[in-house]
Design an enzyme around this catalytic site. Structure first.
Site, PDB file in Angstrom:
ATOM      1  N   ARG A  31       2.523   2.379  10.201  1.00 53.21           N
ATOM      2  CA  ARG A  31       2.584   3.214   9.171  1.00 53.21           C
ATOM      3  C   ARG A  31       3.222   4.533   9.676  1.00 53.21           C
ATOM      4  O   ARG A  31       4.015   5.097   8.776  1.00 53.21           O
ATOM      5  CB  ARG A  31       1.250   3.549   8.882  1.00 53.21           C
ATOM      6  CG  ARG A  31       1.118   4.160   7.670  1.00 53.21           C
ATOM      7  CD  ARG A  31      -0.437   4.217   6.966  1.00 53.21           C
ATOM      8  NE  ARG A  31      -0.322   4.577   5.511  1.00 53.21           N
ATOM      9  CZ  ARG A  31      -1.040   5.687   5.110  1.00 53.21           C
ATOM     10  NH1 ARG A  31      -1.899   6.567   5.937  1.00 53.21           N
ATOM     11  NH2 ARG A  31      -1.110   6.300   3.997  1.00 53.21           N
ATOM     12  N   HIS A  67       6.152   6.112   7.156  1.00 50.49           N
ATOM     13  CA  HIS A  67       5.987   7.604   6.639  1.00 50.49           C
ATOM     14  C   HIS A  67       7.204   8.522   7.354  1.00 50.49           C
ATOM     15  O   HIS A  67       7.497   9.375   6.616  1.00 50.49           O
ATOM     16  CB  HIS A  67       4.667   8.093   6.868  1.00 50.49           C
ATOM     17  CG  HIS A  67       3.687   7.556   5.886  1.00 50.49           C
ATOM     18  ND1 HIS A  67       2.600   8.146   5.347  1.00 50.49           N
ATOM     19  CD2 HIS A  67       3.690   6.336   5.024  1.00 50.49           C
ATOM     20  CE1 HIS A  67       2.162   7.564   4.558  1.00 50.49           C
ATOM     21  NE2 HIS A  67       2.578   6.234   4.144  1.00 50.49           N
ATOM     22  N   TRP A  75      -7.021  -5.553   3.918  1.00 52.97           N
ATOM     23  CA  TRP A  75      -6.512  -6.459   2.672  1.00 52.97           C
ATOM     24  C   TRP A  75      -6.567  -7.594   3.087  1.00 52.97           C
ATOM     25  O   TRP A  75      -6.585  -8.764   2.008  1.00 52.97           O
ATOM     26  CB  TRP A  75      -4.937  -6.082   2.766  1.00 52.97           C
ATOM     27  CG  TRP A  75      -4.458  -4.792   2.088  1.00 52.97           C
ATOM     28  CD1 TRP A  75      -4.344  -4.601   0.671  1.00 52.97           C
ATOM     29  CD2 TRP A  75      -4.352  -3.426   2.761  1.00 52.97           C
ATOM     30  NE1 TRP A  75      -4.050  -3.173   0.655  1.00 52.97           N
ATOM     31  CE2 TRP A  75      -3.893  -2.458   1.948  1.00 52.97           C
ATOM     32  CE3 TRP A  75      -4.162  -2.987   4.048  1.00 52.97           C
ATOM     33  CZ2 TRP A  75      -3.423  -1.106   2.066  1.00 52.97           C
ATOM     34  CZ3 TRP A  75      -3.943  -1.839   4.453  1.00 52.97           C
ATOM     35  CH2 TRP A  75      -3.554  -0.975   3.404  1.00 52.97           C
TER      36      TRP A  75
HETATM   37 FE1  CCH Z   1       0.684   1.436   3.016  1.00 51.89          FE
HETATM   38  N1  CCH Z   1      -0.983   2.569   2.782  1.00 51.89           N
HETATM   39  N2  CCH Z   1       1.272   1.980   1.410  1.00 51.89           N
HETATM   40  N3  CCH Z   1       2.597   0.645   3.464  1.00 51.89           N
HETATM   41  N4  CCH Z   1       0.170   1.207   4.811  1.00 51.89           N
HETATM   42  C1  CCH Z   1      -2.102   2.425   3.657  1.00 51.89           C
HETATM   43  C2  CCH Z   1      -2.058   1.723   4.969  1.00 51.89           C
HETATM   44  C3  CCH Z   1      -0.837   1.298   5.707  1.00 51.89           C
HETATM   45  C4  CCH Z   1       0.596   2.614   0.207  1.00 51.89           C
HETATM   46  C5  CCH Z   1      -0.556   3.204   0.386  1.00 51.89           C
HETATM   47  C6  CCH Z   1      -1.447   3.196   1.601  1.00 51.89           C
HETATM   48  C7  CCH Z   1       3.701   0.561   2.600  1.00 51.89           C
HETATM   49  C8  CCH Z   1       3.551   1.086   1.130  1.00 51.89           C
HETATM   50  C9  CCH Z   1       2.380   1.622   0.739  1.00 51.89           C
HETATM   51  C10 CCH Z   1       0.864   0.356   5.850  1.00 51.89           C
HETATM   52  C11 CCH Z   1       2.294   0.151   5.747  1.00 51.89           C
HETATM   53  C12 CCH Z   1       3.114   0.143   4.481  1.00 51.89           C
HETATM   54  C13 CCH Z   1      -3.102   3.337   3.070  1.00 51.89           C
HETATM   55  C14 CCH Z   1      -4.444   3.584   3.963  1.00 51.89           C
HETATM   56  C15 CCH Z   1      -2.800   3.551   1.787  1.00 51.89           C
HETATM   57  C16 CCH Z   1      -3.599   4.436   0.914  1.00 51.89           C
HETATM   58  C17 CCH Z   1      -4.341   4.864   4.799  1.00 51.89           C
HETATM   59  C18 CCH Z   1      -5.546   5.196   5.445  1.00 51.89           C
HETATM   60  O1  CCH Z   1      -6.550   5.401   4.856  1.00 51.89           O
HETATM   61  O2  CCH Z   1      -5.394   4.974   6.674  1.00 51.89           O
HETATM   62  C19 CCH Z   1       1.221   2.899  -1.088  1.00 51.89           C
HETATM   63  C20 CCH Z   1       0.435   3.455  -2.230  1.00 51.89           C
HETATM   64  C21 CCH Z   1       2.396   2.103  -0.764  1.00 51.89           C
HETATM   65  C22 CCH Z   1       3.612   1.666  -1.844  1.00 51.89           C
HETATM   66  O3  CCH Z   1       3.597   1.855  -2.867  1.00 51.89           O
HETATM   67  C23 CCH Z   1       4.792   0.319   3.006  1.00 51.89           C
HETATM   68  C24 CCH Z   1       6.205   0.007   2.497  1.00 51.89           C
HETATM   69  C25 CCH Z   1       4.421   0.019   4.538  1.00 51.89           C
HETATM   70  C26 CCH Z   1       5.387  -0.576   5.567  1.00 51.89           C
HETATM   71  C27 CCH Z   1       6.316  -1.329   5.460  1.00 51.89           C
HETATM   72  C28 CCH Z   1       0.144   0.107   6.921  1.00 51.89           C
HETATM   73  C29 CCH Z   1       0.754  -0.659   8.242  1.00 51.89           C
HETATM   74  C30 CCH Z   1      -1.249   0.484   6.897  1.00 51.89           C
HETATM   75  C31 CCH Z   1      -2.267   0.366   7.724  1.00 51.89           C
HETATM   76  C32 CCH Z   1      -2.552   1.560   8.523  1.00 51.89           C
HETATM   77  C33 CCH Z   1      -3.695   1.677   9.594  1.00 51.89           C
HETATM   78  O4  CCH Z   1      -4.025   2.743  10.006  1.00 51.89           O
HETATM   79  O5  CCH Z   1      -4.381   0.609   9.822  1.00 51.89           O
END
Ligand code: CCH
Length: 286
Positions: free
Chosen positions: A34, A38, A178
């Site tokens: 992530r 970002h 998920w």
């Molecule tokens: Fe995402 N993401 N993401 N995401 N994401 C969150 C967590 C992860 C969105 C929203 C969220 C991508 C696209 C999107 C990861 C990778 C990617 C969370 C929870 C949200 C909300 C954050 C938290 O509470 O910690 C949205 C909206 C979109 C697009 O529309 C894309 C693209 C990627 C990478 C290629 C990953 C990995 C996580 C898990 C992080 C963790 O701390 O476990």
């Protein structure tokens, strides 16, 4: 002593820190993915601003964006690697860490091209609000990813990263993972999205998400409104169906699109040398 340019040594040290028994599901991997996303996902193709160059999240204007809540954990995990290999820029380290984490969690090899700068060019700083909002729908996703230059197919492939990790109520307001095994990269996210029934749930903090309760496992899985927009939108859906049944194709497409994400805003010559990072005061010196 770390040898300048020895990326293999950096990769090894990143791989070694992924196992974190006290953190989340025992792995720093998802939050590192992530962080990489970002750092790059603020890019705007029209104005050529944002992107991973500059590692702007080190500073309050970008690091303090509510969309980046929790990513300080990822940066703290990487600090010993930066200390040991002080020649690597933060911007390269964050991207490389995401790539190594994907691979170590069973995902595809994503090509890594180094050369980003830590020099912060004020004229390239992204405003807050460029990262996607999980509470929204298909039009919003197309707008955000279209701004970076991604097609529908690429948006769906990239979203497959939600096979990894979880939402944290104290970071985004959403809550839960998920898939059953959130530290294993696979196409489960797409399969579950299509095969399970998803019910809207309002969390105690008022945030709405979708959940599926598996009675046998006693486990609750979740989807964001933006995740389910991928199955409900007629142009996105065929890609979800394809990736749900063809894991190899998903891995191949994810590798290509994650690499493209990491290169947003980076200009290279024919040999791959970065053109917009050298010879800038305080920047990367080759
Ligand atoms: Fe995402 N993401 N993401 N995401 N994401 C969150 C967590 C992860 C969105 C929203 C969220 C991508 C696209 C999107 C990861 C990778 C990617 C969370 C929870 C949200 C909300 C954050 C938290 O509470 O910690 C949205 C909206 C979109 C697009 O529309 C894309 C693209 C990627 C990478 C290629 C990953 C990995 C996580 C898990 C992080 C963790 O701390 O476990």
């Amino acid at each position: 002593m770390s040898t300048k340019g020895d990326y293999a040594a950096v990769r090894k040290d990143i791989a070694a820190l992924l196992h974190q028994p006290e953190y989340d599901d025992g792995s720093a991997g998802p939050v590192l993915v992530r962080l990489a996303w970002h750092s790059a996902g603020t890019y705007d193709a029209t104005t050529d601003t944002g992107g991973s160059n500059g590692a702007g999240m080190r500073y309050e204007s970008e690091g303090g964006d509510p969309a980046n809540a929790g990513l300080q954990h990822a940066r703290v995990f990487l600090e010993p690697v930066k200390e040991k290999h002080s020649w690597i820029t933060y911007s390269d380290l964050w991207i490389l860490a995401g790539i190594v984490a994907v691979r170590e969690m069973g995902g595809p090899d994503v090509p890594f091209s180094p050369g980003r700068t830590d020099y912060v060019d004020d004229s390239k700083l992204p405003p807050r609000g460029r990262l996607p909002d999980g509470a929204q729908g298909a039009a919003h996703i197309r707008h955000v990813f279209g701004r970076m230059g991604f097609s529908d197919q690429e948006i769906v492939a990239l979203s497959g990263a939600h096979n990894l990790g979880r939402c944290h109520a104290d970071r985004s307001g959403f809550d839960g993972a998920w898939v059953q095994n959130p530290t294993r990269f696979s196409n489960s996210y797409f399969r579950l999205m299509l095969s399970l029934t998803w019910k809207e749930k309002t969390l105690p903090n008022g945030v709405k998400q979708f959940v599926h309760v598996d009675e046998d496992l006693g486990q609750e899985l979740m989807m964001l409104p933006t995740d389910l927009a991928l199955v409900n939108d007629p142009q996105f859906r065929p890609w979800v169906e394809l990736y749900a049944k063809d894991k190899d194709r998903f891995f191949e497409d994810f590798s290509a699109v994650f690499h493209k994400l990491t290169e947003l805003g980076i200009r290279r010559d024919a040999k791959g040398k970065v053109l917009n990072s050298d010879n800038v005061k305080g920047g990367y010196v080759s």
